[in-house]
Design a protein around this motif. Sequence first.
Motif, PDB file in Angstrom:
ATOM      1  N   VAL A 288       5.630 -23.347  24.573  1.00 24.35           N
ATOM      2  CA  VAL A 288       5.494 -21.897  24.726  1.00 24.35           C
ATOM      3  C   VAL A 288       5.401 -21.523  26.203  1.00 24.35           C
ATOM      4  N   ILE A 289       5.811 -20.291  26.482  1.00 25.82           N
ATOM      5  CA  ILE A 289       5.637 -19.730  27.819  1.00 25.82           C
ATOM      6  C   ILE A 289       4.674 -18.560  27.686  1.00 25.82           C
ATOM      7  N   LEU A 290       3.598 -18.598  28.468  1.00 28.63           N
ATOM      8  CA  LEU A 290       2.569 -17.568  28.380  1.00 28.63           C
ATOM      9  C   LEU A 290       2.918 -16.403  29.296  1.00 28.63           C
ATOM     10  N   LYS A 291       2.269 -15.275  29.045  1.00 28.99           N
ATOM     11  CA  LYS A 291       2.456 -14.133  29.930  1.00 28.99           C
ATOM     12  C   LYS A 291       2.027 -14.548  31.331  1.00 28.99           C
ATOM     13  N   GLY A 292       2.854 -14.260  32.298  1.00 30.35           N
ATOM     14  CA  GLY A 292       2.562 -14.704  33.658  1.00 30.35           C
ATOM     15  C   GLY A 292       3.421 -15.892  34.037  1.00 30.35           C
ATOM     16  N   GLY A 293       4.024 -16.531  33.024  1.00 32.81           N
ATOM     17  CA  GLY A 293       4.995 -17.567  33.337  1.00 32.81           C
ATOM     18  C   GLY A 293       4.550 -18.998  33.102  1.00 32.81           C
ATOM     19  N   GLU A 294       3.257 -19.215  32.875  1.00 32.65           N
ATOM     20  CA  GLU A 294       2.802 -20.598  32.649  1.00 32.65           C
ATOM     21  C   GLU A 294       3.451 -21.178  31.393  1.00 32.65           C
ATOM     22  N   GLU A 295       3.903 -22.438  31.498  1.00 40.59           N
ATOM     23  CA  GLU A 295       4.541 -23.092  30.365  1.00 40.59           C
ATOM     24  C   GLU A 295       3.611 -24.171  29.810  1.00 40.59           C
ATOM     25  N   ILE A 296       3.479 -24.205  28.508  1.00 41.26           N
ATOM     26  CA  ILE A 296       2.741 -25.303  27.878  1.00 41.26           C
ATOM     27  C   ILE A 296       3.724 -26.085  27.023  1.00 41.26           C
ATOM     28  N   LYS A 297       3.946 -27.334  27.388  1.00 43.64           N
ATOM     29  CA  LYS A 297       4.868 -28.165  26.625  1.00 43.64           C
ATOM     30  C   LYS A 297       4.161 -28.687  25.377  1.00 43.64           C
ATOM     31  N   ALA A 298       4.753 -28.426  24.238  1.00 49.45           N
ATOM     32  CA  ALA A 298       4.156 -28.858  22.974  1.00 49.45           C
ATOM     33  C   ALA A 298       5.252 -29.019  21.934  1.00 49.45           C
ATOM     34  N   ALA A 299       5.254 -30.159  21.258  1.00 49.56           N
ATOM     35  CA  ALA A 299       6.263 -30.400  20.226  1.00 49.56           C
ATOM     36  C   ALA A 299       5.911 -29.681  18.929  1.00 49.56           C
ATOM     37  N   THR A 300       4.659 -29.271  18.804  1.00 51.81           N
ATOM     38  CA  THR A 300       4.234 -28.573  17.592  1.00 51.81           C
ATOM     39  C   THR A 300       3.608 -27.235  17.965  1.00 51.81           C
ATOM     40  N   VAL A 301       4.227 -26.157  17.515  1.00 55.17           N
ATOM     41  CA  VAL A 301       3.669 -24.810  17.701  1.00 55.17           C
ATOM     42  C   VAL A 301       3.532 -24.195  16.315  1.00 55.17           C
ATOM     43  N   VAL A 302       2.314 -23.820  15.957  1.00 51.62           N
ATOM     44  CA  VAL A 302       2.073 -23.198  14.656  1.00 51.62           C
ATOM     45  C   VAL A 302       1.614 -21.766  14.906  1.00 51.62           C
ATOM     46  N   TRP A 303       2.317 -20.823  14.330  1.00 49.73           N
ATOM     47  CA  TRP A 303       2.007 -19.413  14.559  1.00 49.73           C
ATOM     48  C   TRP A 303       1.194 -18.856  13.391  1.00 49.73           C
ATOM     49  N   THR A 304       0.022 -18.332  13.714  1.00 48.56           N
ATOM     50  CA  THR A 304      -0.846 -17.739  12.690  1.00 48.56           C
ATOM     51  C   THR A 304      -1.211 -16.312  13.087  1.00 48.56           C
TER      52      THR A 304
END
Lengths: 398, 398
Positions: free
Chosen positions: B243-259
């Motif tokens: 995911v890319i957060l507001k402000g541009g920071e990127e978090i590398k993750a193979a699993t993203v679960v949206w709730t």
Amino acid sequence: MGKKPKIVVLGAGYSGMMTVIGLQKQLQYNEAEVILVNQHPYHYLTTKLHEPAAGTRHHEAARVLIEDVIDPRKITFIQDKVKEIRPKERAVDLVNREEPLTYDYLVIGLGSAPETFGIRGLKENAFFIRNIDSVRMIREHIEYMFAKYRNEEQRDEYITIVVGGAGFTGVEFVGELVDRMPRLCREFDIPREKVRLISIEAAPTVLPGFDPELVQYAVEYLEKQGVEFRINTPIEQCDEDGVILKGGEEIKAATVVWTGGVRGNHLIEEAGFETMRGRVKVDEYLRAPGYEDVFVVGDCSLVFNDEGRPYPPTAQIASQQGSKVAKNLIALIRGGKMQPFRFDLKGTLASLGRHNAIGIIGKRKVFGSTASFLKWANDLRWLYTLGGVPLVLRKGFI
Amino acid sequence: MGKKPKIVVLGAGYSGMMTVIGLQKQLQYNEAEVILVNQHPYHYLTTKLHEPAAGTRHHEAARVLIEDVIDPRKITFIQDKVKEIRPKERAVDLVNREEPLTYDYLVIGLGSAPETFGIRGLKENAFFIRNIDSVRMIREHIEYMFAKYRNEEQRDEYITIVVGGAGFTGVEFVGELVDRMPRLCREFDIPREKVRLISIEAAPTVLPGFDPELVQYAVEYLEKQGVEFRINTPIEQCDEDGVILKGGEEIKAATVVWTGGVRGNHLIEEAGFETMRGRVKVDEYLRAPGYEDVFVVGDCSLVFNDEGRPYPPTAQIASQQGSKVAKNLIALIRGGKMQPFRFDLKGTLASLGRHNAIGIIGKRKVFGSTASFLKWANDLRWLYTLGGVPLVLRKGFI
């Protein structure tokens, strides 16, 4: 104390473990320094890997912690990966160790690597029944594809499994898959008849070279369980979508497992030994030609029978080699005489799932639950050799 | 016989099941024809889906076969998917059925769909805790990534899990993940401290709108278990890498679960009902405006409290709605008078793994094992409502 001979054993497979266990049992505490080097902190039972790969048994049943079976007062265990063997300098370089490991005697039991015979895309897109990490991956991959089939578009290739090679490992793996499928299908709400298990073999028969009556028994049993055999059919290419057979036919499959062959470890060739297909053709004492202090055992070695044909690489020959090398090392240390290695083929067994197997013991053919029991007893005997009754009790019944 | 009123119930969620179970208990055999339509042959407990998603409990514990709890002499079950609702023609089209299903009374309990608030790539690259198929997929995906971490290059993103949204489902899911991790890490030979669990919430607090003391308790507990919270931090984009957060920071993750939220089923809007964010603002009898014969319940309905604010879509309000609709349908059939719906908030509970929870029961705050027990008792009560003691015994202790 500084003059104790130093023995370095590379690899904790059947041959390496048999070497160190043999030395541990027969050596006095101060007769030699013995170092075992292995990438993982455990030994794994290669002959059982098809079970955790299919998910019929937990991988813990197929591995043994090295520290549980060695006596640290006699054997020093180094967990590391071999980078290079330099036999002329009597040295071995490890990945995480600055100074090289020197030795008076070296035992190389580094196992095999998959042989893909130049089939395009196989290395990149197929799975291999190789070690604990790889079989855990196969199990998870199959389940993942079953989950995808349910959660995404129901594409048949998600639940199509191709097994390339119908030698011992291929047939044993297919046998386990057949056992696993009913439970797996129930778990993922998928009708069993939707799942395809396809065994593909380039040779004109399943289990090439094996007794035809036993082969027929195995094929009939597995076909009755829904396995499709494609015999006499080389795989030309493997890609992300599946495999392409000779002649152009494409089989779409999200899971391709290659069991079609192994070759010696690449480190052997890189060390400058004379090799044939990555294996060292050893002398009668299992030494590398030109080196009196280097023994090569297991899948890295090549031993010929009286008719001049090489014995296939099996756990049986590997453990007999390890046992012999341990004895001969003790003879060398104590100034005795080495004995030549002779392979004693006790029999051959191939499992067909949990409750069926085929095999030859001596000259007797065995089928069904008898053969299955003998294979189980065989596994138990190996555990007993490694760690005695406690290990048998801990691992033999997982 | 042809003049029996025909009631069609769409969806076997909390509201739909409560409607048919209510009708089944109170109707005589020949008073009405009742048809339940559902895509799957089972009802699932949405409030428990975070457990099989994390792998702490088998998904069988979170579903109930419809045929196990309905009386086929009173309720006809059709397993099919709704294609279109045509309220003006009093007809419903199903995917696998040529002729439309006609009705005298229609109850729409088709549940919700994930709301992604236009975040780029979320729909394509994130997982959703939605139904049995999707949570089975999440569990398998997490395991698959752990297997890949071991079998391939050890890339940290394989064992990084991002949970988008820290509302009830997000917090409950993170709580289960925390419980699962030690076992999962042991299974795959991965040190626990290597695994990252990151909870990301756009609002300025975890569990927005909930009691601050309970929120603090939950956050402190989960942080102590190694969860990283990123609060007040909207997700801008989700791609294959993370995911890319507001402000541009990127978090590398193979699993993203949206709730992060749900909206009404798209079929509601397509049917031409007046909607707000995909939900029907129902009248006091839970009917769609302009239709005396269409009831809308559960996540597809919008009910306002005395201050004019909508109640959040929960299992609690859904089952109360279903119960009321069943009573009112019986009143209509027997010529009686309908009762208006009033939501009776009994309490709110959020689990934090298996042995911890937070909640409010009446005006009382509850924490820890007390809250955990109450949540468990709640699940049991629902099973009891559906299938009596036999179902409680079969499912409540899996």
